[in-house]
Design an enzyme around this catalytic site. Structure first.
Site, PDB file in Angstrom:
ATOM      1  N   SER A  31      15.590  22.068 -14.714  1.00  0.00           N
ATOM      2  CA  SER A  31      14.400  22.870 -14.996  1.00  0.00           C
ATOM      3  C   SER A  31      14.861  24.219 -15.518  1.00  0.00           C
ATOM      4  CB  SER A  31      13.595  23.045 -13.709  1.00  0.00           C
ATOM      5  OG  SER A  31      12.879  24.267 -13.741  1.00  0.00           O
ATOM      6  N   HIS A  86       0.835  -1.219   0.000  1.00  0.00           N
ATOM      7  CA  HIS A  86       0.000   0.000   0.000  1.00  0.00           C
ATOM      8  C   HIS A  86       0.866   1.265   0.000  1.00  0.00           C
ATOM      9  CE1 HIS A  86      -3.355  -2.675   1.297  1.00  0.00           C
ATOM     10  NE2 HIS A  86      -2.367  -3.268   1.980  1.00  0.00           N
ATOM     11  N   LYS A 133      16.629  21.999  -9.491  1.00  0.00           N
ATOM     12  CA  LYS A 133      15.971  20.744  -9.897  1.00  0.00           C
ATOM     13  C   LYS A 133      16.870  19.769 -10.637  1.00  0.00           C
ATOM     14  CE  LYS A 133      11.709  20.290 -10.310  1.00  0.00           C
ATOM     15  NZ  LYS A 133      10.758  19.472  -9.611  1.00  0.00           N
ATOM     16  N   GLU A 149      10.119   9.017 -16.532  1.00  0.00           N
ATOM     17  CA  GLU A 149       8.804   9.639 -16.753  1.00  0.00           C
ATOM     18  C   GLU A 149       8.347   9.423 -18.193  1.00  0.00           C
ATOM     19  OE1 GLU A 149       8.206  13.627 -14.386  1.00  0.00           O
ATOM     20  OE2 GLU A 149      10.266  13.510 -15.061  1.00  0.00           O
TER      21      GLU A 149
END
Ligand code: ARG
Length: 461
Positions: A278, A157, A284, A291
């Protein structure tokens, strides 16, 4: 221009828009090598069956060789007016060697030809994919050897569950990919059936030696029903489904990598060259590769559904709808191979942040199950042990304590059966070490399983 191949019964030339609309060359051009190879085998067979003279076979084969060279060097003129790759190759051959070139279509149709070419082409790609899938397993197993005894947080979970070894987690990935390897091999055997000889749909009046062609092209068998053979695309669907499964696995793996790279988890690092920054936030470091893999999974799933829908209403036998199969499967195969390859390269660079991993694995009472199993080994029914340990955890939470820093006296308030050997039982190292059944997380198991995987991969070419 009139399409010379089938224009005999037409008074008018094909409408320009229809020509654009119906051509498949822009997609099936990649089949040219397969088409030449299949044509060569067909022509050889026609010679053996005395439908062509030996001199004709020789001339056609030399012509095909020349065309192959031109195609490879980019010098072969392609024309969408000729509709597809098959007619382009035939046309090029006729331009190259003259009238004899027209004889290659004897005893065959584009319906059995396109199915044969596609099978030859996909079989090659499945072999490429198999190589990549094996490499990926090798990477996971090698990392599992390296991290066989490193403690890692296991989740259910997505909540802290039990400690595992990082090697065990990596072998879970390898297990998924190993099933994909089996699916690819099964798909390969579905692909490896020769449709040529089925002609348009009912077979041909020319006597052919189909088994010769099958042998020549390395097909393991010939199709058993000409009507099915020209309209069957199950092998494409099998491949598309297998691609979907691979992408689904890669997407799950990507999701975990993205999560672990999040500084709030900070469980792993990957080589900087696989990350991007970024344009506005200077701090970043983004995991774009996993992704994108997760994102590309969508189009591969979509192609599977597109193919199923393409097929569902088709009466026997060939229908032009079938031309739409190639764009979908080629895209899926291409995406899948690229993604397996890039993920393999990325996973190779994974470095475990061992301290952080140990920290996360030890938080949230992850050895509570070990404590419950300890009590049951002393004779308490597991349901009761579970309840007792639940109370201990509740006590720890309200007193801001961990299992490790409870005194024996505190433990014994919950059960007299708890002894001071409990402190050894609930360590993370002992927790993973004592899970020794086949398939469990102990370092010894992981090392043995990983080495077995590496060994078996060595024997595959
Ligand atoms: N370009 C066609 C395809 O990919 C080749 C077969 C055409 N056959 C036909 N009967 N029009 O399906």
């Amino acid at each position: 221009m009139k399409n010379k191949t089938w224009s005999g019964r037409f008074a008018k030339a094909i409408n320009e828009d229809v020509l654009d609309f119906s051509q498949s060359l822009t997609i099936d051009i990649v089949l040219y090598d397969a088409d030449i190879m299949v044509t060569e085998a067909h022509v050889e067979m026609l010679g053996r069956c005395s439908h062509l003279k030996a001199t004709e076979v020789k001339k056609i084969k030399a012509g095909l060789k020349k065309i192959k060279k031109l195609a490879h060097s980019g010098e072969l003129p392609w024309s969408i007016e000729l509709e597809d790759v098959h007619m382009n190759i035939e046309h090029a051959l006729i331009s190259e060697i003259g009238e004899i070139g027209k004889k290659i279509h004897l005893g065959r149709s584009r319906n059995d030809l396109v199915a044969t070419d596609t099978r030859v082409y996909l079989r090659e790609l499945i072999d490429v994919m198999l190589q990549h899938i094996r490499e990926l397993q090798k990477t996971c197993a090698s990392l599992a050897v390296k991290y066989n005894d490193c403690i890692f947080p296991g989740y259910t979970h997505l909540q802290p569950a039990q400690p595992v070894t990082f090697g065990h987690h990596l072998l879970a990935w390898q297990s998924m990919i190993a099933r994909d390897e089996i699916r690819l091999m099964n798909t390969r055997s579905m692909i490896n059936v020769l449709p040529l000889g089925s002609a348009a749909m009912s077979g041909t009046t020319f006597k052919l030696d189909r088994n010769y062609v099958a042998k020549k092209l390395n097909f393991s068998t010939v199709s058993k029903n000409s009507m099915d053979a020209v309209s069957d695309r199950d092998y494409i669907l099998d491949f598309s489904y297998t691609d979907s499964m691979i992408m689904m696995h890669l997407s799950r793996i990507s999701e975990e990598i993205i999560l672990w790279l999040n500084p709030q988890f900070n469980l792993i690092d990957i080589d900087e060259s696989f990350c991007t920054g970024s344009s506005i936030m200077p701090q970043k470091k983004n995991p774009d590769v996993p992704e994108l893999v997760r994102g590309k999974t969508g189009s591969v799933f979509g192609n599977l559904f597109g193919l199923l829908t393409l097929m569902k209403g088709l009466p026997l036998t060939y229908n032009r709808d079938l031309q739409e199969d190639k764009g979908l499967i080629f895209e899926s195969v291409d995406t899948t191979i690229t993604c397996v390859d890039i993920m393999n390269k990325l996973i190779k660079t994974i470095k475990l942040n061992k301290d952080r991993s140990l920290d996360l694995a030890s938080s949230s009472f992850t050895t509570a199950t070990d404590l419950a199993e300890y009590l049951s080994k002393k004779g308490i029914a597991f349901r009761d042990s579970h309840h007792i340990v639940g109370n201990i955890v509740k006590y720890c939470e309200s007193n801001k304590k961990t299992l490790e820093n409870l005194s024996l006296k505190e433990f014994q308030k919950f059960s007299k059966l708890i002894d001071d050997d409990i402190y050894n039982i609930i360590t993370l190292t002992n927790s993973v070490k004592s899970r020794i059944n086949e398939g469990s997380t102990s370092p010894k198991n992981v090392l043995k399983a990983a080495k077995k995987v590496l060994d078996s991969l060595k024997n595959k070419k």
